[in-house]
Design an enzyme around this catalytic site. Structure first.
Site, PDB file in Angstrom:
ATOM      1  N   ASN A  73     -19.462  -8.097 -34.029  1.00 46.93           N
ATOM      2  CA  ASN A  73     -18.763  -7.612 -32.828  1.00 46.93           C
ATOM      3  C   ASN A  73     -18.954  -8.503 -31.775  1.00 46.93           C
ATOM      4  O   ASN A  73     -20.011  -8.569 -31.167  1.00 46.93           O
ATOM      5  CB  ASN A  73     -19.492  -6.366 -32.684  1.00 46.93           C
ATOM      6  CG  ASN A  73     -18.899  -5.023 -31.719  1.00 46.93           C
ATOM      7  OD1 ASN A  73     -17.833  -5.744 -30.991  1.00 46.93           O
ATOM      8  ND2 ASN A  73     -19.097  -4.062 -31.681  1.00 46.93           N
ATOM      9  N   ARG A 117     -14.946  -6.898 -35.849  1.00 44.26           N
ATOM     10  CA  ARG A 117     -14.386  -5.799 -35.131  1.00 44.26           C
ATOM     11  C   ARG A 117     -13.367  -6.388 -34.153  1.00 44.26           C
ATOM     12  O   ARG A 117     -13.583  -7.293 -33.407  1.00 44.26           O
ATOM     13  CB  ARG A 117     -15.397  -4.930 -34.225  1.00 44.26           C
ATOM     14  CG  ARG A 117     -14.992  -3.896 -33.378  1.00 44.26           C
ATOM     15  CD  ARG A 117     -15.966  -3.290 -32.594  1.00 44.26           C
ATOM     16  NE  ARG A 117     -15.255  -2.386 -31.531  1.00 44.26           N
ATOM     17  CZ  ARG A 117     -15.609  -2.055 -30.480  1.00 44.26           C
ATOM     18  NH1 ARG A 117     -16.289  -2.795 -29.849  1.00 44.26           N
ATOM     19  NH2 ARG A 117     -14.842  -1.130 -30.005  1.00 44.26           N
ATOM     20  N   HIS A 151     -11.981   3.471 -31.185  1.00 39.66           N
ATOM     21  CA  HIS A 151     -13.072   4.024 -31.814  1.00 39.66           C
ATOM     22  C   HIS A 151     -12.781   4.408 -33.293  1.00 39.66           C
ATOM     23  O   HIS A 151     -13.125   5.220 -33.908  1.00 39.66           O
ATOM     24  CB  HIS A 151     -13.624   5.020 -31.052  1.00 39.66           C
ATOM     25  CG  HIS A 151     -14.264   5.054 -29.693  1.00 39.66           C
ATOM     26  ND1 HIS A 151     -14.292   5.992 -28.687  1.00 39.66           N
ATOM     27  CD2 HIS A 151     -15.010   3.935 -29.294  1.00 39.66           C
ATOM     28  CE1 HIS A 151     -15.002   5.431 -27.684  1.00 39.66           C
ATOM     29  NE2 HIS A 151     -15.400   4.309 -28.036  1.00 39.66           N
ATOM     30  N   ARG A 200     -15.634   5.605 -17.114  1.00 39.72           N
ATOM     31  CA  ARG A 200     -14.256   5.993 -17.147  1.00 39.72           C
ATOM     32  C   ARG A 200     -14.010   7.220 -16.686  1.00 39.72           C
ATOM     33  O   ARG A 200     -14.381   8.102 -17.082  1.00 39.72           O
ATOM     34  CB  ARG A 200     -13.604   5.477 -18.134  1.00 39.72           C
ATOM     35  CG  ARG A 200     -13.664   3.902 -18.888  1.00 39.72           C
ATOM     36  CD  ARG A 200     -12.805   3.725 -19.918  1.00 39.72           C
ATOM     37  NE  ARG A 200     -13.279   2.293 -20.354  1.00 39.72           N
ATOM     38  CZ  ARG A 200     -13.755   2.163 -21.659  1.00 39.72           C
ATOM     39  NH1 ARG A 200     -14.066   3.280 -22.617  1.00 39.72           N
ATOM     40  NH2 ARG A 200     -14.128   1.207 -22.097  1.00 39.72           N
ATOM     41  N   GLY A 219     -23.398  12.525 -28.479  1.00 38.63           N
ATOM     42  CA  GLY A 219     -22.707  13.502 -29.536  1.00 38.63           C
ATOM     43  C   GLY A 219     -24.294  13.774 -30.454  1.00 38.63           C
ATOM     44  O   GLY A 219     -24.249  14.707 -30.948  1.00 38.63           O
ATOM     45  N   GLU A 228     -20.537   2.314 -37.357  1.00 38.59           N
ATOM     46  CA  GLU A 228     -19.209   1.389 -37.246  1.00 38.59           C
ATOM     47  C   GLU A 228     -19.436   0.036 -37.914  1.00 38.59           C
ATOM     48  O   GLU A 228     -18.602  -0.290 -38.600  1.00 38.59           O
ATOM     49  CB  GLU A 228     -18.736   0.947 -35.862  1.00 38.59           C
ATOM     50  CG  GLU A 228     -18.231   2.397 -35.232  1.00 38.59           C
ATOM     51  CD  GLU A 228     -18.097   2.168 -33.615  1.00 38.59           C
ATOM     52  OE1 GLU A 228     -19.118   2.535 -32.967  1.00 38.59           O
ATOM     53  OE2 GLU A 228     -17.162   1.963 -33.266  1.00 38.59           O
TER      54      GLU A 228
END
Ligand code: AMP
Length: 420
Positions: free
Chosen positions: A27, A111, A200, A261, A352, A404
């Site tokens: 990544n 990625r 995502h 953001r 989360g 991921e």
């Protein structure tokens, strides 16, 4: 298409070559490379690591050889560019007998953030693929150049090895036009490739599938709202394993309130800041991407710190939390309407997976939709996927840790390993 090395049968009396079952996942960011080496026989991690501050005066390489005891090694020396970074990673891997020259290495999975409409699936890198990732740079100016550098560097180091690009946008290419299009002149939209791509995707794909598994059902039989709440945050509506809507758009700026953001704002805010605030486009870009969200609202983007401040009675932090939750709740409601039948709501990523108060607040008052959180279950800290809704709940609410890197490795292996 890149040729894979063919394995000649071993002459009699010699040991057959080991089957190639390892996948290196890269990544690559603008000044960093995160990596994991996985053994796809069981998905286990053999090594994980990170190179940071590439091109700066002091760079840092952190390498943990999980297969060899797991003691983290850290080196602080200047690493000039991605080529040097990958060579340093290869050297670290070699120290544990896991080097890039190992015959057990099957492929490298990369990625890639933006695959536009062109890439709907993981793809073996060819010159044509590189050209298309390059053409997408205008819609992903920060990410795609770094991802490409990672691919080209890895290719130079192991030209014989298949390189696979796994796109953040791919999972969302199943969105119907009604969800993917903005209500602007299609001729202008098409000319500038303006549409809602979503990001995502690797996480949304993995988490929606794992949620189905948690419910003991096939992904095709389950409708899930996935809430990926990390420093970047996005929601998606997944019907029977296919994404039908997601909250990020042309860029990752749209949608939920994030760490730095803003998420959704009236586009008129941009005109207003330019005309009345005399801010340049770059200044507005920085404001909305880097100095907004939780950070812009209260000076902190880490949910742990925000909760601590709320517990001490900090009103600024409490308002930031309320704005974050309000937006989240709106998206849960919107995706409930999009899906009509919802089997599960899954929370994932840093916030989360860890912030019980966020999960509780996000579904509070939604009992009418069949959504509720059991306080005891929600408070439990655990590693794996778990249900946090009450036993009798109509809709499952779950915490499903994302992975991921495993998903990139799995997709890479599925593409390249099937020919082995
Ligand atoms: P990610 O982008 O998925 O790595 O998530 C990073 C974010 O997760 C951090 O900025 C924190 O806001 C949040 N986070 C991580 N650990 C916790 C925790 N224990 N409690 C609350 N938030 C957390």
């Amino acid at each position: 298409m890149t040729d894979r090395p063919t394995t000649a049968p071993a002459p009699a009396g010699e040991q057959a070559p080991a089957a190639a079952t390892r996948v290196l996942v890269l990544n690559s960011g603008s000044s960093s490379v995160k990596y994991q080496l996985l053994d796809m026989r069981d998905g286990s991690r053999l090594a994980v690591g990170l190179v940071e501050r590439i091109g700066e005066r002091t760079s840092r390489l952190k390498h943990t050889p999980l297969a060899a005891g797991g003691e983290t090694r850290e080196t602080n020396a200047p690493i000039a560019d991605h080529d040097a970074a990958l060579k340093a990673v290869a050297q670290e891997l070699s120290r544990d007998g896991l080097g890039l020259d190992s015959p057990e290495l099957l492929a490298i999975g990369h990625r890639v953030v933006h695959g536009g409409m062109f890439f709907t699936e993981p793809t073996v890198v060819t010159d044509e693929v590189i050209g298309e990732i390059e053409r997408l740079i205008p819609v992903a100016p920060l990410h795609n150049p770094a991802n490409l550098t990672g691919i080209l560097t890895a290719q130079a180091l192991r030209p014989d090895l298949p390189q696979v690009a796994v796109f953040d946008t791919a999972f969302h290419t199943t969105m119907p036009e009604a969800a993917a299009r903005y209500a602007i002149d299609p001729k202008i939209a098409d000319r500038y490739r303006i549409r809602r791509y979503g990001f995502h995707g690797t996480s949304h794909a993995y988490v929606s599938r794992e949620t189905a598994r948690l419910l003991g059902k096939a992904p095709e039989d389950v409708n899930v709202i996935v809430l990926h709440l990390g420093n970047g945050a996005s929601a998606s509506a997944v019907r029977g394993g296919r994404c039908v809507d997601t909250s990020m758009g042309l860029t990752p700026l749209e949608g939920l309130v994030m760490g730095t953001r803003s998420g959704d704002v009236d586009p008129g805010v941009v005109f207003h800041l330019a005309r009345v605030g005399h801010m340049s486009m770059d200044e507005i870009d920085t404001l909305l991407n880097k100095r907004s969200g939780l950070f812009g609202l209260c000076g902190d983007n880490d949910m742990r710190e925000i909760r601590r401040r709320i517990d001490e009675g900090d009103e600024e932090a409490a308002l930031a939390f309320d704005i974050y939750i309000h937006r989240l709740k709106k998206y849960i409601g919107a995706y409930y309407a999009v899906l009509a039948r919802v089997d599960a709501v899954a929370f994932t990523a840093g916030v989360g997976e860890n912030a019980a108060p966020v999960r509780e607040a996000a579904v509070a008052g939604l009992e009418g939709l069949g959504l509720a959180v059991d306080p005891q279950r929600n408070a439990v800290r655990a590693e794996g996927p778990r249900l946090i809704s009450p036993e009798s709940a109509r809709v499952a609410v779950a915490v499903v840790p994302t992975d991921e890197e495993l998903e990139i490795a799995t997709q890479t292996y599925a593409l390249v390993g099937k020919n082995t």
